[in-house]
Scaffold this motif. Structure first.
Motif, PDB file in Angstrom:
ATOM      1  N   ASP A 157       0.823  -1.212   0.000  1.00 41.97           N
ATOM      2  CA  ASP A 157       0.000   0.000   0.000  1.00 41.97           C
ATOM      3  C   ASP A 157       0.852   1.255   0.000  1.00 41.97           C
ATOM      4  O   ASP A 157       0.439   2.306  -0.514  1.00 41.97           O
ATOM      5  N   LEU A 158       2.043   1.179   0.597  1.00 51.16           N
ATOM      6  CA  LEU A 158       2.890   2.363   0.717  1.00 51.16           C
ATOM      7  C   LEU A 158       4.055   2.357  -0.261  1.00 51.16           C
ATOM      8  O   LEU A 158       4.569   3.417  -0.623  1.00 51.16           O
ATOM      9  N   GLU A 159       4.487   1.185  -0.690  1.00 54.63           N
ATOM     10  CA  GLU A 159       5.707   1.114  -1.490  1.00 54.63           C
ATOM     11  C   GLU A 159       5.456   0.852  -2.975  1.00 54.63           C
ATOM     12  O   GLU A 159       6.277   1.218  -3.812  1.00 54.63           O
ATOM     13  N   GLU A 160       4.346   0.223  -3.308  1.00 49.93           N
ATOM     14  CA  GLU A 160       4.068  -0.032  -4.726  1.00 49.93           C
ATOM     15  C   GLU A 160       3.640   1.264  -5.397  1.00 49.93           C
ATOM     16  O   GLU A 160       2.795   2.006  -4.876  1.00 49.93           O
ATOM     17  N   GLU A 161       4.200   1.561  -6.572  1.00 49.97           N
ATOM     18  CA  GLU A 161       4.002   2.844  -7.238  1.00 49.97           C
ATOM     19  C   GLU A 161       3.013   2.710  -8.401  1.00 49.97           C
ATOM     20  O   GLU A 161       3.018   1.715  -9.118  1.00 49.97           O
ATOM     21  N   TYR A 162       2.195   3.761  -8.568  1.00 44.74           N
ATOM     22  CA  TYR A 162       1.240   3.866  -9.672  1.00 44.74           C
ATOM     23  C   TYR A 162       1.404   5.236 -10.316  1.00 44.74           C
ATOM     24  O   TYR A 162       1.806   6.208  -9.652  1.00 44.74           O
ATOM     25  N   GLU A 163       1.065   5.308 -11.585  1.00 38.35           N
ATOM     26  CA  GLU A 163       1.215   6.566 -12.342  1.00 38.35           C
ATOM     27  C   GLU A 163      -0.101   6.899 -13.038  1.00 38.35           C
ATOM     28  O   GLU A 163      -0.751   6.016 -13.616  1.00 38.35           O
ATOM     29  N   ASP A 164      -0.529   8.182 -12.986  1.00 39.75           N
ATOM     30  CA  ASP A 164      -1.741   8.595 -13.696  1.00 39.75           C
ATOM     31  C   ASP A 164      -1.394   9.047 -15.103  1.00 39.75           C
ATOM     32  O   ASP A 164      -0.231   8.977 -15.528  1.00 39.75           O
ATOM     33  N   LYS A 165      -2.400   9.534 -15.838  1.00 42.67           N
ATOM     34  CA  LYS A 165      -2.194   9.922 -17.238  1.00 42.67           C
ATOM     35  C   LYS A 165      -1.257  11.116 -17.385  1.00 42.67           C
ATOM     36  O   LYS A 165      -0.644  11.302 -18.433  1.00 42.67           O
ATOM     37  N   GLU A 166      -1.176  11.959 -16.345  1.00 44.18           N
ATOM     38  CA  GLU A 166      -0.328  13.146 -16.422  1.00 44.18           C
ATOM     39  C   GLU A 166       1.095  12.877 -15.974  1.00 44.18           C
ATOM     40  O   GLU A 166       1.927  13.791 -15.952  1.00 44.18           O
ATOM     41  N   GLY A 167       1.386  11.636 -15.548  1.00 48.76           N
ATOM     42  CA  GLY A 167       2.758  11.292 -15.166  1.00 48.76           C
ATOM     43  C   GLY A 167       3.038  11.428 -13.685  1.00 48.76           C
ATOM     44  O   GLY A 167       4.188  11.264 -13.262  1.00 48.76           O
ATOM     45  N   ASN A 168       2.024  11.738 -12.876  1.00 46.21           N
ATOM     46  CA  ASN A 168       2.228  11.865 -11.424  1.00 46.21           C
ATOM     47  C   ASN A 168       2.341  10.472 -10.801  1.00 46.21           C
ATOM     48  O   ASN A 168       1.601   9.555 -11.142  1.00 46.21           O
ATOM     49  N   ILE A 169       3.262  10.336  -9.831  1.00 46.68           N
ATOM     50  CA  ILE A 169       3.530   9.055  -9.179  1.00 46.68           C
ATOM     51  C   ILE A 169       2.872   9.047  -7.804  1.00 46.68           C
ATOM     52  O   ILE A 169       3.014   9.993  -7.025  1.00 46.68           O
ATOM     53  N   TYR A 170       2.115   7.970  -7.495  1.00 46.92           N
ATOM     54  CA  TYR A 170       1.480   7.796  -6.186  1.00 46.92           C
ATOM     55  C   TYR A 170       1.773   6.375  -5.699  1.00 46.92           C
ATOM     56  O   TYR A 170       2.054   5.467  -6.497  1.00 46.92           O
ATOM     57  N   ASN A 171       1.680   6.206  -4.359  1.00 42.26           N
ATOM     58  CA  ASN A 171       1.690   4.834  -3.869  1.00 42.26           C
ATOM     59  C   ASN A 171       0.309   4.235  -4.063  1.00 42.26           C
ATOM     60  O   ASN A 171      -0.641   4.937  -4.411  1.00 42.26           O
ATOM     61  N   LYS A 172       0.195   2.931  -3.816  1.00 43.54           N
ATOM     62  CA  LYS A 172      -1.041   2.230  -4.131  1.00 43.54           C
ATOM     63  C   LYS A 172      -2.227   2.773  -3.336  1.00 43.54           C
ATOM     64  O   LYS A 172      -3.329   2.951  -3.878  1.00 43.54           O
ATOM     65  N   LYS A 173      -2.027   3.069  -2.054  1.00 45.10           N
ATOM     66  CA  LYS A 173      -3.125   3.545  -1.206  1.00 45.10           C
ATOM     67  C   LYS A 173      -3.654   4.901  -1.698  1.00 45.10           C
ATOM     68  O   LYS A 173      -4.863   5.104  -1.862  1.00 45.10           O
ATOM     69  N   THR A 174      -2.734   5.835  -1.963  1.00 42.92           N
ATOM     70  CA  THR A 174      -3.147   7.170  -2.425  1.00 42.92           C
ATOM     71  C   THR A 174      -3.822   7.087  -3.782  1.00 42.92           C
ATOM     72  O   THR A 174      -4.848   7.727  -4.028  1.00 42.92           O
ATOM     73  N   TYR A 175      -3.265   6.283  -4.665  1.00 40.99           N
ATOM     74  CA  TYR A 175      -3.827   6.146  -6.006  1.00 40.99           C
ATOM     75  C   TYR A 175      -5.249   5.575  -5.954  1.00 40.99           C
ATOM     76  O   TYR A 175      -6.154   6.050  -6.633  1.00 40.99           O
ATOM     77  N   THR A 176      -5.436   4.549  -5.087  1.00 36.65           N
ATOM     78  CA  THR A 176      -6.760   3.935  -4.966  1.00 36.65           C
ATOM     79  C   THR A 176      -7.780   4.917  -4.404  1.00 36.65           C
ATOM     80  O   THR A 176      -8.925   4.998  -4.871  1.00 36.65           O
ATOM     81  N   ASP A 177      -7.375   5.696  -3.389  1.00 35.09           N
ATOM     82  CA  ASP A 177      -8.288   6.691  -2.801  1.00 35.09           C
ATOM     83  C   ASP A 177      -8.689   7.742  -3.796  1.00 35.09           C
ATOM     84  O   ASP A 177      -9.885   8.107  -3.909  1.00 35.09           O
ATOM     85  N   LEU A 178      -7.749   8.269  -4.558  1.00 34.23           N
ATOM     86  CA  LEU A 178      -8.051   9.296  -5.547  1.00 34.23           C
ATOM     87  C   LEU A 178      -8.920   8.748  -6.666  1.00 34.23           C
ATOM     88  O   LEU A 178      -9.793   9.447  -7.199  1.00 34.23           O
ATOM     89  N   GLN A 179      -8.690   7.490  -7.015  1.00 35.34           N
ATOM     90  CA  GLN A 179      -9.491   6.869  -8.075  1.00 35.34           C
ATOM     91  C   GLN A 179     -10.930   6.668  -7.635  1.00 35.34           C
ATOM     92  O   GLN A 179     -11.881   6.873  -8.415  1.00 35.34           O
ATOM     93  N   ARG A 180     -11.134   6.287  -6.386  1.00 33.10           N
ATOM     94  CA  ARG A 180     -12.493   6.123  -5.879  1.00 33.10           C
ATOM     95  C   ARG A 180     -13.245   7.449  -5.830  1.00 33.10           C
ATOM     96  O   ARG A 180     -14.459   7.490  -6.028  1.00 33.10           O
ATOM     97  N   GLN A 181     -12.519   8.540  -5.544  1.00 29.59           N
ATOM     98  CA  GLN A 181     -13.141   9.865  -5.501  1.00 29.59           C
ATOM     99  C   GLN A 181     -13.368  10.467  -6.875  1.00 29.59           C
ATOM    100  O   GLN A 181     -13.984  11.522  -7.006  1.00 29.59           O
ATOM    101  N   GLY A 182     -12.890   9.771  -7.901  1.00 29.84           N
ATOM    102  CA  GLY A 182     -13.069  10.267  -9.270  1.00 29.84           C
ATOM    103  C   GLY A 182     -12.153  11.411  -9.634  1.00 29.84           C
ATOM    104  O   GLY A 182     -12.401  12.136 -10.588  1.00 29.84           O
ATOM    105  N   LEU A 183     -11.061  11.588  -8.894  1.00 34.09           N
ATOM    106  CA  LEU A 183     -10.132  12.685  -9.173  1.00 34.09           C
ATOM    107  C   LEU A 183      -9.099  12.310 -10.224  1.00 34.09           C
ATOM    108  O   LEU A 183      -8.499  13.183 -10.842  1.00 34.09           O
ATOM    109  N   ILE A 184      -8.889  11.023 -10.463  1.00 34.88           N
ATOM    110  CA  ILE A 184      -7.968  10.595 -11.531  1.00 34.88           C
ATOM    111  C   ILE A 184      -8.630   9.483 -12.326  1.00 34.88           C
ATOM    112  O   ILE A 184      -9.563   8.843 -11.862  1.00 34.88           O
TER     113      ILE A 184
END
Length: 512
Positions: free
Chosen positions: A485-512
């Motif tokens: 959740d903290l160490e695995e990295e994800y990238e959005d369409k704009e190239g921003n890097i998030y860890n898995k937990k942050t990426y999942t939260d933002l995706q659920r909120q419809g922000l990415i």
């Protein structure tokens, strides 16, 4: 000064000879670019048409159907109603010439050679759409829209959606893949006619010196023999022997009786006759009678709808022959279309490459490329024909010239990198090699190996190296210390890097 028929004849002969010399002179000059070649061909085409027009006028004069030329020759010889007087005719013509020059003292003789030089510099106006790129590419977007909105369009096997434009460029020249039953619809006939019209119009603009009439004449000759032998691709079983089911109007295309009425009386009568149904009555009655067969089998219809003593399909030989002629006409148009596609094969391939290239560009990059193409239209020269100096053997850029040496060293362009984790895919250049580590394909490959996609595995392209490094990390940190959740990295369409937990939260909120 009035022109006589003999003077017109002399002038036309001179014009024909002058244009022939201009054509030879123009064709001796090798065009430096595709645009120059296009202008040269259209100039020659225009001069050939002028020669044809002059020749037709000369034939008309020499045939002398109204005896005007014969009378003029007789008048020059001094033959009049009262007798022959050569000197009187001569002095009358001399007086006419002197009077003309007296009235127009400042007139000068036209320099035909000066006009000829100007004609060789002429740039004929040839209409091409922006998508056609001065004859380099085909513009089939309107025909593609017509194709995907039809029942005979090829569908994606998985999604059942119409194929994309790039795939359409592969199949539009293969009508034999479409079912013969679907080809009987008015929609297909209209589409085929529009496609053939466009290809003819494009070919005439791109290759004006080609004689399409001769090409089509040869196609028709070959078609007749192949049709009789049943060897036309896609129509093997149709050569002179048509089944009754292929002779019926495609009722799937019509949802109401009123739509079916648009077919017209003649077509409805033929379709009813082929089915053995009564073909009398008004247009609406015929349409209603034929529309019954859309949802009801023939054997279940009431006997009152059938012709007396005739309840079998395809008994009317005249209707079958008419349908055969219609199918034969469709097959002939397909043969002509295929022949045009063969002659435009290089252009079709260039169109495919151009479409694939545009799909990989952003909107800004496309606009920039269009601006560069417009600037290059007027500045094309013979630079491409010159030998390219490339002692360091650098890779070629998009313009066909070696890329700068500093760019080669900075980004590692020209170097091939292979990644086993991505399925042994090749990546050319350092930037492309670094970009692929952030792609879903690489991330999926790491997960399949049971290894997290972290920055520790950058530059690792071998499966064995990745597994060995993961074992060392586990031995050093312990298996339970891995926190995806903290160490695995994800990238959005704009190239921003998030860890898995942050990426999942933002995706659920419809922000990415």
């Amino acid at each position: 000064m009035s022109s006589t028929l003999l003077e017109v004849t002399r002038s036309k002969h001179e014009e024909v000879e002058r244009f022939e010399r201009l054509i030879v002179k123009d064709l001796q000059n090798e065009p430096a670019s595709n645009r120059e070649r296009l202008f040269q061909n259209h100039r020659v085409r225009n001069m050939i048409e002028a020669i044809t027009s002059s020749t037709e006028n000369l034939i008309e004069i020499y045939e002398d159907n109204d005896n005007a030329r014969k009378d003029e020759i007789a008048a020059l010889g001094g033959q009049t109603a009262t007798g022959t007087n050569v000197f009187s005719a001569f002095y009358d013509r001399l007086k006419e010439i002197r009077d003309y020059h007296r009235r127009h003292p400042n007139s000068r003789a036209l320099d035909v050679y000066e006009e000829a030089e100007e004609l060789l510099k002429e740039e004929p106006h040839v209409e091409f759409s922006g998508e056609e790129g001065h004859g380099r590419y085909l513009d089939l977007h309107e025909l593609y829209n017509e194709y995907i909105n039809s029942k005979f369009a090829e569908r994606n096997k998985k999604t059942k959606e119409p194929i994309e434009y790039s795939a359409y460029l592969d199949v539009f020249s293969q009508p034999h893949k479409i079912s013969c039953k679907l080809k009987l619809s008015r929609q297909y006939r209209d589409y085929l006619e529009h496609l053939l019209e466009y290809l003819i119009y494009f070919f005439q603009r791109k290759e004006p010196l080609q004689d399409l009439d001769r090409v089509f004449s040869k196609v028709e000759t070959e078609f007749e023999d192949l049709w009789e032998d049943g060897k036309i691709q896609g129509w093997e079983s149709k050569g002179g022997n048509i089944s009754s089911q292929d002779s019926i109007i495609d009722l799937d295309y019509y949802s109401t009786v009123h739509e079916l009425m648009d077919v017209g009386n003649d077509k409805l009568k033929e379709a009813l006759a082929v089915l053995g149904l009564k073909s009398g009555g008004t247009l609406q009655q015929r349409a209603e009678r034929l529309f019954l067969t859309k949802h009801t089998p023939l054997e279940q219809l009431d006997k009152k709808h059938f012709v007396k003593g005739l309840r079998n399909i395809a008994q009317n030989g005249a209707a079958v022959a008419s349908q055969e002629m219609e199918l034969k006409e469709i097959a002939l148009k397909e043969s002509k279309m295929k022949r045009l596609c063969e002659m435009l094969n290089e252009t079709i391939e260039q169109t495919k490459e151009n479409v694939q290239k545009k799909q990989a560009l952003t909107v800004d990059e496309r606009e920039k490329e269009l601006e560069e193409e417009e600037e290059q239209v007027d500045t094309e020269s013979d630079d491409d024909e010159q030998q390219i100096y490339n002692p360091l053997k650098l890779p070629m850029g998009w313009d066909g010239k070696p890329i700068p040496y500093w760019l080669y060293k900075l980004h590692g362009l020209g170097q091939e990198f292979k990644c086993e984790i991505c399925g042994t895919h090749s990546y050319w250049g350092r930037r492309a090699f670094e970009r692929h580590f952030k792609e879903w394909r690489h991330q999926h490959g790491m997960r399949c190996l049971g290894i997290p996609n972290t920055k520790n595995f950058n530059e690792i392209t071998s499966i064995q190296e990745a597994k060995a490094l993961w074992e060392r990390i586990q031995a050093r940190q312990g298996v339970n210390k891995w926190r995806p959740d903290l160490e695995e990295e994800y990238e959005d369409k704009e190239g921003n890097i998030y860890n898995k937990k942050t990426y999942t939260d933002l995706q659920r909120q419809g922000l990415i």
